[in-house]
Scaffold this motif. Sequence first.
Motif, short mmCIF file in Angstrom:
data_model
loop_
_atom_site.label_atom_id
_atom_site.label_comp_id
_atom_site.label_asym_id
_atom_site.label_seq_id
_atom_site.Cartn_x
_atom_site.Cartn_y
_atom_site.Cartn_z
N LEU A 133 0.83 -1.21 0.00
CA LEU A 133 0.00 0.00 0.00
C LEU A 133 0.86 1.26 0.00
N ALA A 134 1.96 1.21 0.75
CA ALA A 134 2.85 2.38 0.83
C ALA A 134 3.49 2.66 -0.51
N ARG A 135 3.79 1.58 -1.25
CA ARG A 135 4.41 1.78 -2.56
C ARG A 135 3.48 2.58 -3.48
N ASP A 136 2.15 2.38 -3.31
CA ASP A 136 1.17 3.13 -4.10
C ASP A 136 0.73 4.41 -3.39
N ARG A 137 1.41 4.73 -2.27
CA ARG A 137 1.14 5.94 -1.48
C ARG A 137 -0.31 6.00 -1.00
N ARG A 138 -0.84 4.84 -0.64
CA ARG A 138 -2.22 4.76 -0.10
C ARG A 138 -2.14 4.83 1.42
N TRP A 139 -1.82 6.02 1.92
CA TRP A 139 -1.49 6.18 3.34
C TRP A 139 -2.69 5.93 4.26
N ALA B 231 19.67 7.76 1.20
CA ALA B 231 18.74 6.85 1.86
C ALA B 231 17.63 6.42 0.89
N ASP B 232 17.32 5.13 0.91
CA ASP B 232 16.24 4.58 0.08
C ASP B 232 14.98 4.48 0.94
N THR B 233 14.10 5.47 0.84
CA THR B 233 12.93 5.56 1.72
C THR B 233 11.66 5.01 1.09
N GLU B 234 11.79 4.35 -0.05
CA GLU B 234 10.61 3.93 -0.80
C GLU B 234 9.70 3.02 0.01
N MET B 235 10.30 2.09 0.79
CA MET B 235 9.50 1.08 1.47
C MET B 235 9.19 1.42 2.91
N VAL B 236 9.45 2.65 3.37
CA VAL B 236 9.06 3.05 4.73
C VAL B 236 7.55 3.25 4.74
N SER B 237 6.85 2.47 5.54
CA SER B 237 5.39 2.40 5.46
C SER B 237 4.69 3.45 6.30
N PHE B 238 5.15 4.65 6.26
CA PHE B 238 4.52 5.72 7.01
C PHE B 238 4.45 6.96 6.14
N ASP B 239 3.37 7.74 6.33
CA ASP B 239 3.24 9.00 5.61
C ASP B 239 4.00 10.06 6.39
N LEU B 240 5.32 10.03 6.27
CA LEU B 240 6.19 10.92 7.04
C LEU B 240 6.95 11.84 6.10
N GLU B 241 7.51 12.88 6.69
CA GLU B 241 8.42 13.71 5.92
C GLU B 241 9.68 12.90 5.60
N GLU B 242 10.37 13.29 4.54
CA GLU B 242 11.53 12.53 4.09
C GLU B 242 12.59 12.41 5.18
N GLU B 243 12.79 13.48 5.94
CA GLU B 243 13.79 13.46 7.00
C GLU B 243 13.43 12.46 8.08
N GLU B 244 12.12 12.35 8.40
CA GLU B 244 11.68 11.40 9.41
C GLU B 244 11.84 9.96 8.92
N LYS B 245 11.59 9.76 7.62
CA LYS B 245 11.80 8.42 7.05
C LYS B 245 13.27 8.01 7.15
N GLU B 246 14.15 8.94 6.83
CA GLU B 246 15.59 8.64 6.90
C GLU B 246 16.00 8.30 8.32
N SER B 247 15.42 9.00 9.28
CA SER B 247 15.74 8.74 10.69
C SER B 247 15.28 7.35 11.10
N ALA B 248 14.08 6.95 10.62
CA ALA B 248 13.58 5.61 10.92
C ALA B 248 14.50 4.54 10.35
N LEU B 249 14.97 4.75 9.12
CA LEU B 249 15.87 3.79 8.48
C LEU B 249 17.22 3.71 9.20
N MET B 250 17.67 4.84 9.72
CA MET B 250 19.00 4.90 10.33
C MET B 250 19.09 4.07 11.61
N HIS B 251 17.94 3.70 12.20
CA HIS B 251 17.98 2.98 13.46
C HIS B 251 17.64 1.50 13.30
N HIS B 252 17.82 0.97 12.10
CA HIS B 252 17.68 -0.46 11.91
C HIS B 252 18.77 -1.19 12.70
N SER B 253 18.42 -2.39 13.16
CA SER B 253 19.31 -3.09 14.10
C SER B 253 20.68 -3.39 13.52
#
Length: 484
Positions: free
Chosen positions: A324-330, A395-417
């Motif tokens: 759904l996120a890929r189609d931006r169906r937030w 940062a590849d933010t395509e698959m972050v499943s949240f309707d967030l600003e780009e900076e917030e998506k990058e922050s979420a990706l940066m904290h992967h285990s």
Amino acid sequence: MTKLAISPDLFTFPPLLKSLAQLNLPCLGIPTHACIVKLGFGSDVYTNTALVSVYCTFTRIDEARQLFDEMPNRNSVSWNAMITGYVHNRRFREAHELFSEMLASGIELGEVTMVCALSACAHLGALNQGLWIHNYIRNHGLRLNVFVGTALIDMYMKCGVVDEALKVFRAMRVKNVFSWNALILGFAMNGRGEAAMEAFYMMVKENIEPDAVTFLALLGSCCHQGCVEEGRKLFADMEREFKVRPKIEHYGCMVDLLSRSGFLEEAYELVKTMPIEADTVVWRALLAGCRIHGNTKLGELAIEKLLELEPGNGENYVLLSNVLARDRRWSDVGKVREVMSQTGIRKVPGCSSVEIDNVVYEFVVTSRFKKDGLNEIYAMLENMKRELRSAGYAADTEMVSFDLEEEEKESALMHHSEKLALAFGLLKTQRGSSIRIVKNLRVCKDCHSFFKFASKAYQREIVVRDRNRFHHFSAGLCSCRDYW
């Protein structure tokens, strides 16, 4: 025996307990334990060891450990029973820690201990401990029998050290199908498809009959490298020439191979015509291909089947969110998250481990707001992000499943285990040394790109074992050639 009024003695209960385990009779475990205590045999080391083994067999691992800790006397068999119990119940960290305690206790180590300990090292990616065990085997004259040898091959392969595994294999005087399978599977998961096929042909030449595991390893190797024609031939030959009937796992491999390579219609046709009802692994493989090649219609069908088969599995809802996120169906993404929240369904958190100085450190994916005790690691991550950006990382933010600003998506990706584990590894290891990380889930596209840039910027070999395979990062490249 009891009807004849013959009193049991110390020799009665160990074989009786073994029978309970083999017959899978957990309902008789506790009554038998109570009888043992009542008759005064609660301090016998052999009976207690058998009890530990029985509790482990019945997956009552914590009760087994409590009994083990309370034993007045323990021998090497007692330690082996508890370590084996942890391994069979997939509690590898506890097995690893208990083996370290066994070493400190001065108990003599035998072949059984080594096999169990090596299995724990293999699953944890604890190479240093595995190397120590191998040296102990050599220095103390233990036999490199088929069991120890196969366990060593498995450990080295699962730690990404292919050449050492090959040395062990060549040194073994006796090899069975399990030894060959460990070698072939190791080649496959480390991206050495050609070597896996060569080993298979050599195995057949040595008159060792391949089994279902052999073909699963070979098909997995084809999946990792996108070798469609080879996979089709192997799948046909396994039953036609080697009389090995395909199981659901083999069909899953073929669906995965075809789907990832873009043969979605052929993959779907195989799903519909296979003689076994498709399980979640098969549908998830088809969905992965649909995501890669943008086939939303077939992907939604796969998700429907997944939710039907496993309505309580959080991973299925995450996959649906990603589509759904890929189609931006937030708004639809929000509904999926709401359903998960209301029903208490949780996704499996990302978890990565790294071994440093014989200690395995574990990191769980975390929120950017939970930094207690991790300040040094987070500071390192920020420095890494700046340095890698200047080298070309984005940062590849395509698959972050949240309707967030780009900076917030990058922050979420940066904290992967795995990024947390990498930052910790760079902080705590010597410059130029390799870093080995084990992750419980498939590595994401962004982390894969991040690790490629990090291997070049910090001039390190970084080895990552995810749920599917190994990634050997070096000088800005990955052994998977960006196909995984």
